[in-house]
Every structure is written in structure tokens, then in C-alpha cells.
Design a protein around this motif. Sequence first.
Motif, PDB file in Angstrom:
ATOM      1  N   ARG A 164     -12.044  -2.912   7.828  1.00  0.00           N
ATOM      2  CA  ARG A 164     -12.593  -1.558   7.810  1.00  0.00           C
ATOM      3  C   ARG A 164     -13.416  -1.303   6.555  1.00  0.00           C
ATOM      4  N   CYS A 165     -12.929  -1.775   5.434  1.00  0.00           N
ATOM      5  CA  CYS A 165     -13.665  -1.571   4.182  1.00  0.00           C
ATOM      6  C   CYS A 165     -14.980  -2.342   4.184  1.00  0.00           C
ATOM      7  N   GLU A 166     -14.967  -3.555   4.714  1.00  0.00           N
ATOM      8  CA  GLU A 166     -16.203  -4.322   4.794  1.00  0.00           C
ATOM      9  C   GLU A 166     -17.215  -3.626   5.685  1.00  0.00           C
ATOM     10  N   ALA A 167     -16.739  -3.060   6.789  1.00  0.00           N
ATOM     11  CA  ALA A 167     -17.652  -2.360   7.690  1.00  0.00           C
ATOM     12  C   ALA A 167     -18.262  -1.133   7.024  1.00  0.00           C
ATOM     13  N   ALA A 168     -17.530  -0.494   6.114  1.00  0.00           N
ATOM     14  CA  ALA A 168     -18.016   0.705   5.431  1.00  0.00           C
ATOM     15  C   ALA A 168     -18.702   0.395   4.109  1.00  0.00           C
ATOM     16  N   GLY A 169     -18.764  -0.889   3.727  1.00  0.00           N
ATOM     17  CA  GLY A 169     -19.388  -1.256   2.460  1.00  0.00           C
ATOM     18  C   GLY A 169     -18.546  -0.941   1.251  1.00  0.00           C
ATOM     19  N   ILE A 170     -17.226  -0.956   1.429  1.00  0.00           N
ATOM     20  CA  ILE A 170     -16.291  -0.623   0.352  1.00  0.00           C
ATOM     21  C   ILE A 170     -15.600  -1.895  -0.126  1.00  0.00           C
ATOM     22  N   GLY A 171     -15.418  -2.010  -1.431  1.00  0.00           N
ATOM     23  CA  GLY A 171     -14.639  -3.109  -1.969  1.00  0.00           C
ATOM     24  C   GLY A 171     -13.155  -2.871  -1.789  1.00  0.00           C
ATOM     25  N   VAL A 172     -12.348  -3.937  -1.866  1.00  0.00           N
ATOM     26  CA  VAL A 172     -10.903  -3.832  -1.652  1.00  0.00           C
ATOM     27  C   VAL A 172     -10.177  -4.467  -2.833  1.00  0.00           C
ATOM     28  N   ILE A 173      -9.218  -3.733  -3.378  1.00  0.00           N
ATOM     29  CA  ILE A 173      -8.281  -4.258  -4.373  1.00  0.00           C
ATOM     30  C   ILE A 173      -6.931  -4.301  -3.693  1.00  0.00           C
ATOM     31  N   ARG A 174      -6.407  -5.506  -3.473  1.00  0.00           N
ATOM     32  CA  ARG A 174      -5.191  -5.669  -2.676  1.00  0.00           C
ATOM     33  C   ARG A 174      -3.982  -5.904  -3.567  1.00  0.00           C
ATOM     34  N   GLY A 175      -3.050  -4.964  -3.541  1.00  0.00           N
ATOM     35  CA  GLY A 175      -1.777  -5.132  -4.227  1.00  0.00           C
ATOM     36  C   GLY A 175      -1.811  -4.638  -5.667  1.00  0.00           C
ATOM     37  N   SER A 176      -0.623  -4.385  -6.195  1.00  0.00           N
ATOM     38  CA  SER A 176      -0.498  -3.876  -7.563  1.00  0.00           C
ATOM     39  C   SER A 176      -0.926  -4.909  -8.594  1.00  0.00           C
ATOM     40  N   HIS A 177      -0.802  -6.202  -8.255  1.00  0.00           N
ATOM     41  CA  HIS A 177      -1.200  -7.252  -9.203  1.00  0.00           C
ATOM     42  C   HIS A 177      -2.693  -7.155  -9.504  1.00  0.00           C
ATOM     43  N   GLU A 178      -3.524  -7.084  -8.462  1.00  0.00           N
ATOM     44  CA  GLU A 178      -4.969  -7.005  -8.670  1.00  0.00           C
ATOM     45  C   GLU A 178      -5.357  -5.675  -9.303  1.00  0.00           C
ATOM     46  N   PHE A 179      -4.663  -4.602  -8.941  1.00  0.00           N
ATOM     47  CA  PHE A 179      -5.016  -3.300  -9.506  1.00  0.00           C
ATOM     48  C   PHE A 179      -4.708  -3.244 -10.991  1.00  0.00           C
ATOM     49  N   VAL A 180      -3.547  -3.763 -11.402  1.00  0.00           N
ATOM     50  CA  VAL A 180      -3.205  -3.766 -12.826  1.00  0.00           C
ATOM     51  C   VAL A 180      -4.215  -4.599 -13.607  1.00  0.00           C
TER      52      VAL A 180
END
Length: 525
Positions: A95-111
Motif C-alpha cells: 500500500r505504501c509503495e502504491a501511494a509513494g510512501i516510504g516504510v520503516i518496519r519495526g521499532s528497530h528501524e525506527f530507533v
Amino acid sequence: MNNEVTLCLDSESLKHPEVIGLPDENLLAQPWLTLYSDAFEARKSLSIGDTKTLVWVISCDSMEGINLAAALKMDSELLDVWYVTFEQSGSIVGRCEAAGIGVIRGSHEFVKAYTKAKQRFRDSCINNSSEDIELEALHESQYSDSLSSLNSLDSARKQDVYTKEAFGPLGLDAQVVGELEKNPNIGIWSSDTCTSDGITQNQKEGLKNNKSSKGPQIIEGKPLQIKSAQETTPLSSLAIEEPLLNLSRFKKASSAKKTAFSLAVVSGSGGSGKSTIALCSALIYQDLGYRTLLLDADLQFGDMAYMLGRDNAISLADVIEEPERIAQVSPEDGLPAVIAAPERLEQSELIVSHMAEIVEFVKGYFDVVVLNTGSFWTEQHAQIIESVDKTLFVIDQRPSSVRACSRALALCSRCGIAIQPFAYALNFCSRHALLTPLDISCAMQGISVQEIKDGGREVGELLGASLPKELLSTKSAFIQSVRELCVSFLPEGDKERFQEQLALEKSQRKTNPFSSLRKRRVACL
């Protein structure tokens, strides 16, 4: 907008940042971070900006986070929008790719992203320490923006961004510590308490006199306190991502076993015969010699266990609470293993968002996994479709069923879900049926559609009486068409072997087409 990063987060998570992987972090005190909890306020403020802005969207008070992220991206092309998700769902990525949005998956990547942005701001403070007036204006602007966007959070602490409490456990790396030791007057991590404007007067003086001052800076009689590289808390200790379910903590008995082939049976509307086909598919795979599991993912009204005669079958809720009970799920008396839908309807809400993890978990214990799904499409359908090897879309003889199929495929396309692994079957086919596979193919832009013969009342009567083995033994046209369909989904080696066997059985039936009719007449006499 002068701040480096904008974060959209609901008010409750803002009060408790530990839920997003940032324990003891004072988000309000970060001068590089603009915070929004209201979706309308975020869209109104961000849409008028004329500079490129990095936006992290986790959640908000008034709408789903992913919907807000998509809306922000549509509002302005200057916004670099990233959706932060803590769910292991492939559909979110699509869904994010279709909307042109990047994705940060999980608390590890967000931190990691949070720490990197924070470090970048600290570096800019070091490089531009002589420009203290701009830094003060930046901090005051951040503080006023935070109060206007989050006026409901009266308990927010107005503490110094440069204090140890504001930074929390996220320490500086060795390079920054070295720069601070060379320039101790910068004032990062002082032990004094800040005033209402966020930076103490002594710290301001220290910034102004940074170049000329040689000795260590003394603030209100207290020496400046800086963490050393040895005292900094490693990022790995903060970035441990908790498993979504108990399934992640349960180790499988045999990790060397290959993953099962998985088949999901779906439809665009109720009454298409989807559940019957799913059950018969599991029966056929078990009859072909595969260790098969029938997973009832119709979380509202699933009755696979009843139709198989397994009243005491283990449910999805049982497996989630006690993963070790998967060892008790096994085929019996020639029938496939079954995991039933949860007995309590309210438990379904807890299972929907974790279907992908459940599917991956059970695939490690069987050769074939067949999933029955509900007719009402939810997030669970997206997760299941992206987790299985093959999806069988069942259409019945009603024109409304064809339209429902078309709309479901359009939904998948908008959500970025690949439909290439789909197979299509038209149910209730007979000589006098309204539609044929060719009709469906023409209506659906040339897709390949296979037919499933009409089994008549016999199918419903036998399954309603929990007699699945008797249904399989009839070898009716319905069972034979489902068998051919199931064989066509198998890997190449197995498929060729069973196709030869099916061809031989078909030739034997053609040799004596009246044999079954004679047997029925004899039974009646």
C-alpha cells in the motif's frame, strides 16, 4: 518550517514513548522534532510549506496512520513521508509503495532512524555553535509549536533539550564525544536545570564564548557533564523488537524441514461454495499422501471443524496462547489436521493483524496448508494472500459474484497486492448453468478460468452430517474437478505424476460410463 523532522503520533503514545521503542525520551523537548497528534492540524500546517520536509507518521488521534501518510503525500510533493509500522504485514508495504510512501518496519528501524536524525542535529549544533541566536530561535519555535499542537498534554515536561533527562538513554557516539571534549563550552548535557525558554543563560553565554574560551565551562558552580563513549548506552540494547505473538518465541522442532505449500481459497461474496471447496481441497491433498492442515481463517463464522467431525479441534486462539499445542494438531483417520476458528467472536480482532505470522508458523509443520477465508474482506485477506503460494478465487453462477470478483481484484491492485499467483474457478458448472468459464474469461479481460462441476444436494448433505470421507469416496464429478484443480497447483514433479494417474482414472470411467448408474439401481432394488 525550520525543524528537521515532523512526527505524527497519537497523544497516548506521546505520553508513553516506550510503546514506540523510545523509553524515557522526552519528545516534546526535542528542538529538531515537530509533533502533531491531530490529523487536520498536521495536514493544514504541512501543506503550506515550501521546503522539503521529512515526515514520520506512526499514528494520530483522528484517523489511521497509513491513511494520514497517504493524505500528506497527496497534499504536497515536497513532503518526504515515511510510515512507521510495528506490524509484520506485507500488505502495508504494498500500500505504501502504491501511494509513494516510504516504510520503516519495526521499532528497530525506527530507533535507528530517530537516533540518526538526532545525531545529525547534534552535529549541526557543534558545527554552528557560534550561531547561537539561530539555535535559540529554533528552540523557541519548536516549543511554541509543540504547545499549540498538543495543548491537551499539560503534563509535558518543559525541560532542557540539552539535559541528560531529555536525551534519555540514547548516548553520543565516540566521534561526537571527541568533538565535545575538544570544545567543552558547547553546553550539551549540562547538569543544571533549564528555564522556560529551554536554554539556560549560562549555556547561551557558553555558546557565544565558545571560540575564545580555553578551559572547561562552569555552569552555576557545576562542571559540564558529558558522557564518555564507554558510558553511552548501545543502540542494540534499545532496538530489541518484541515478537508480535508467542509464536515468535516458540522454537520449531525441526528447522531443516522445507516449508509447506500453501493455498488460500477466497471469494468476493458469500454463497460461492468457497468453504466447501477449501475443505474438499484439504481432503484431496491428504488423500494424495501429503500431511495436510486445514486452517479455518473465517474468523467470524468458520465451521471447518464441524464439517470434519472434529468438535474438540484446537482453535487459532489456543495455538496463539500455547504454541506448543501445534504438536497435537495432526491428521487422523485419513482426514487432514484442522485448526478451528476462535470460539469467541471477540477474539477475532486480536488475530486479524497477525495472520501472516500465524500462516508462516504453521507452514513449518505440514506439507500442505489450505486456508479457508471469510467472505468479508479485511486486512486479514491482504496478509493471507501475500503469505501463501497460491490463491484460488471462487466465482459462482450469479452475475453479482462476477462483479464482486472484479471489485476485489481492483482493491488488490490499489493496495499493491500482486494478483499473478491467483487462480480462478467457476463453481456449480453444469449443462444448464447460466455461466461458463468462457463467459467469465471474457468478462474478466481474458483470465484463465477452470470449472468445478455442480455436486448437487449430495455435497451439502454429507458435509452437513459431518461425513467428509463419504463425500470423498463418491468420486463424483464435483470431487473429480476439485481433484484436478488441486493437482494443477502442485510443484512440477508431483503434478506430472498425479496428472498421469488422473488421466488413467478418466480413461477407465469412459470405458464404462454406466457403471455408477447400475450400482445405484442395484442399491435401490
